[in-house]
Write a protein that holds these residues in place. Structure first.
Motif, short mmCIF file in Angstrom:
data_model
loop_
_atom_site.label_atom_id
_atom_site.label_comp_id
_atom_site.label_asym_id
_atom_site.label_seq_id
_atom_site.Cartn_x
_atom_site.Cartn_y
_atom_site.Cartn_z
N ALA A 1 33.80 46.53 52.53
CA ALA A 1 33.04 46.36 51.26
C ALA A 1 33.98 46.82 49.94
N GLU A 2 34.94 47.41 50.04
CA GLU A 2 35.90 47.82 48.94
C GLU A 2 37.54 47.40 49.48
N VAL A 3 38.13 47.04 48.38
CA VAL A 3 39.36 46.73 48.35
C VAL A 3 40.14 47.26 47.33
N VAL A 4 41.36 47.87 47.93
CA VAL A 4 42.21 48.61 46.65
C VAL A 4 43.43 47.84 46.63
N LEU A 5 43.93 47.22 45.39
CA LEU A 5 45.06 46.43 45.16
C LEU A 5 46.12 47.64 44.89
N THR A 6 47.33 47.35 45.74
CA THR A 6 48.04 48.41 45.82
C THR A 6 49.57 47.86 45.76
N GLY A 7 50.53 48.61 45.32
CA GLY A 7 51.80 48.27 44.97
C GLY A 7 52.82 49.62 44.72
N VAL A 8 54.05 49.31 44.19
CA VAL A 8 54.72 50.40 43.80
C VAL A 8 54.41 50.86 42.20
N ASP A 9 54.70 49.58 41.38
CA ASP A 9 54.71 49.56 39.92
C ASP A 9 53.54 48.54 39.65
N LEU A 10 52.49 48.80 39.92
CA LEU A 10 51.28 47.88 39.90
C LEU A 10 51.28 47.18 38.57
N THR A 11 51.51 47.81 37.56
CA THR A 11 51.25 46.99 36.10
C THR A 11 52.63 46.22 35.85
N SER A 12 53.55 46.12 36.67
CA SER A 12 54.46 45.04 36.45
C SER A 12 54.27 43.98 37.31
N TYR A 13 52.98 43.58 38.07
CA TYR A 13 52.60 42.55 38.61
C TYR A 13 52.79 41.19 37.66
N GLY A 14 53.24 40.22 38.25
CA GLY A 14 53.47 38.83 37.72
C GLY A 14 54.74 38.57 36.87
N ALA A 15 55.43 39.80 36.37
CA ALA A 15 56.59 39.43 35.66
C ALA A 15 57.73 38.54 36.28
N ASP A 16 57.78 38.52 37.70
CA ASP A 16 58.54 37.63 38.43
C ASP A 16 57.99 36.20 38.97
N LEU A 17 56.61 35.90 38.38
CA LEU A 17 55.63 34.80 38.82
C LEU A 17 56.02 33.64 37.63
N ALA A 18 55.73 32.36 37.99
CA ALA A 18 55.73 31.42 37.07
C ALA A 18 54.40 31.54 36.22
N GLY A 19 54.72 31.53 34.80
CA GLY A 19 53.62 31.88 34.02
C GLY A 19 53.44 33.35 33.72
N PRO B 1 33.44 36.34 45.46
CA PRO B 1 32.07 37.06 44.92
C PRO B 1 31.73 37.81 46.08
N GLU B 2 32.12 37.85 47.37
CA GLU B 2 31.68 38.64 48.54
C GLU B 2 32.01 39.97 48.63
N LEU B 3 33.10 40.29 47.34
CA LEU B 3 33.57 41.53 47.66
C LEU B 3 32.78 42.62 46.57
N PRO B 4 32.04 43.64 47.10
CA PRO B 4 31.20 44.39 46.03
C PRO B 4 32.10 45.37 45.20
N ARG B 5 33.27 45.83 45.87
CA ARG B 5 34.15 46.92 45.00
C ARG B 5 35.47 46.55 45.18
N LEU B 6 36.32 46.55 43.93
CA LEU B 6 37.60 46.40 43.60
C LEU B 6 38.11 47.66 43.10
N ARG B 7 39.27 48.41 43.42
CA ARG B 7 39.72 49.42 43.01
C ARG B 7 41.10 49.28 42.84
N LEU B 8 41.95 49.97 41.83
CA LEU B 8 43.25 49.90 41.59
C LEU B 8 43.85 51.00 41.91
N SER B 9 45.20 50.97 42.62
CA SER B 9 46.05 52.15 42.98
C SER B 9 46.55 52.60 41.57
N SER B 10 47.53 53.43 41.70
CA SER B 10 48.09 54.08 40.48
C SER B 10 48.64 53.01 39.43
N ILE B 11 48.46 53.31 38.18
CA ILE B 11 48.94 52.46 37.21
C ILE B 11 49.73 53.25 36.11
#
Ligand code: SF4
Length: 421
Positions: free
Chosen positions: A187-205, A221-231
């Motif tokens: 019911a809850e998913v946490v997006l995680t990484g090492v330096d989360l806010t640098s996400y996408g810098a190496d991806l197209a666009g 839309p099935e996911l009730p809760r999305l959480r972020l790990s450290s930013i």
């Protein structure tokens, strides 16, 4: 005759441990214990070694494989341990070939120092691809890796040397992984990484973290809760702030990597923000999302920190209105610039950490007091413990089934947790 995984450290390690167990079992390993280690502090590495000795005493016939950031950054330490049969690097731990090779090494009988380690240069890793998992066993909340590694070089930090440079998981793969966990009952998913806010810098666009959050919420839309790990607050993008303001399913809880409250110390840490930035960020987010709560990592006793500089950290905690404080007594990490700086005396480091924790306790109590009498949506983690949207722990009464979302009335607290009516 299975493979057990002992996990230390961060959510990213917890996510990877799920994939490690699958791969080791698929390679035919049995009666094996994998220790997925952490190297963020000297204490974390010490605990890893202690755990290895203990589990070898308890299971003398089991094979012991050590992996994770301590294995990557201090390979020789673990190769030298007689209790250890194999040392795998952070890239190797997710490679099917590395596990097949490990099986072959074990099949050949006794291992020696020459065959124990398979640890390649983590800085050479370029792929952002992440393993796919069905769920996190025994956990109500699912973790999803969106990024790995870090391009920054904060002077106290060993993580980039354990995890390599920053690399992002393709957005479509993240969305598919989140959907998989949601459909499998998380019911809850946490997006995680090492330096989360640098996400996408190496991806197209170069999509940013905020773009990813929006897409995940729109396409799952099935996911009730999305959480972020450290930013890293200074790298938070406008889309992320807008999502916090507009998306109810994005949890009102941010954990910030603040580290200190004094600008000179922040400079010596090679951080990208100043104390004013942190205070302004918290105020701006609070205007956008009034029910937001903040947690933060703060280091006590960074080299050259004077009493006045430390007071700036205490003051910052109040000025940002933090609720959850993770206090790290400075721990010199081998090979980092801060380890070569003039240290603060050990007893002073301890005393400052204690003063920060005392302040943290007072702020937590203030938050808990404010929750009494309110109805809160809680994710039950076990039959008796759960967490609110603000990540506040709650002692439950009714024997809720783990992983379910329930509404409870808050009747009180015990200084650490809320108490449900
Ligand atoms: S941003 Fe700094 S503290 Fe965080 S992982 Fe990178 S180097 Fe370490």
């Amino acid at each position: 005759m299975t493979v057990d995984v002992v996990t230390f450290g961060c959510r990213l390690n917890a996510f990877e441990s799920e994939a490690i167990r699958r791969r080791a079992e698929a390679a035919g390993l049995a009666d094996t214990v994998v220790v997925n280690s952490c190297a963020v502090t000297g204490e974390a590495v010490r605990q890893t070694r202690q755990a290895i000795r203990k589990l070898k005493r308890e299971r003398p016939d089991a094979r012991v494989v050590v992996t994770g950031c301590a294995a990557q950054t201090e390979t020789a330490t673990f190769v030298a341990m007689p209790e250890v049969d194999r040392v795998l690097g952070n890239a190797e731990k997710l490679s099917d070939d590395a596990w097949t090779e490990t099986r072959a090494v074990f099949a050949r009988g006794a291992v020696d120092a020459s065959t124990k380690a398979a640890v390649d240069d983590i800085m050479a890793v370029r792929s952002g691809a992440a393993p796919v998992i069905d769920g996190i066993e025994g956990r109500a909340r699912g973790f999803v890796q969106v990024q790995n590694g870090c391009d920054h070089r904060c002077t106290f930090c060993i993580i980039p040397f354990g995890r390599g440079n920053s690399r992002s998981v393709a957005m479509a793969d993240v969305i598919a992984q989140v959907r998989r966990l949601a459909l499998n009952g998380h019911a809850e998913v946490v997006l995680t990484g090492v330096d989360l806010t640098s996400y996408g810098a190496d991806l197209a666009g170069a999509p940013r973290l905020g773009t990813l959050v929006r897409r995940v919420l729109a396409e799952v839309p099935e996911l009730p809760r999305l959480r972020l790990s450290s930013i890293d607050s200074v790298e938070a993008d406008d889309d992320l702030l807008a999502a916090l303001a507009e998306e109810k399913r994005l949890m009102p809880h941010l954990h910030l990597s603040l580290q200190a409250g004094d600008d000179m110390i922040l400079k010596r840490m090679k951080r990208r923000h100043l104390r004013r930035d942190a205070i302004d960020f918290c105020a701006a987010v609070r205007r956008l999302r009034p029910d937001i709560v903040f947690g933060a990592d703060i280091i006590a006793g960074f080299p050259t920190e004077t009493e006045a500089m430390f007071k700036s950290s205490l003051d910052l905690v109040e000025a940002c209105g933090l609720t959850y404080l993770h206090v790290f007594p400075f721990s010199p990490r081998p090979g980092t610039p801060a380890a070569r700086m003039p240290p603060v005396a050990g007893h002073v480091v301890k005393e400052r950490a204690m003063r920060l924790r005392t302040l943290g306790d007072a702020l937590l109590t203030r938050h808990l007091d404010g929750e009494i009498g309110h109805e809160r949506a809680v994710l039950a983690e076990t039959g008796t413990i759960g967490r609110t949207e603000q990540f506040t722990p709650v002692r439950l009464t009714g024997g809720a089934s783990p992983g379910t979302l329930i509404d409870v009335l808050i009747a009180g607290h015990d200084g650490r947790r809320l108490l449900a009516a």
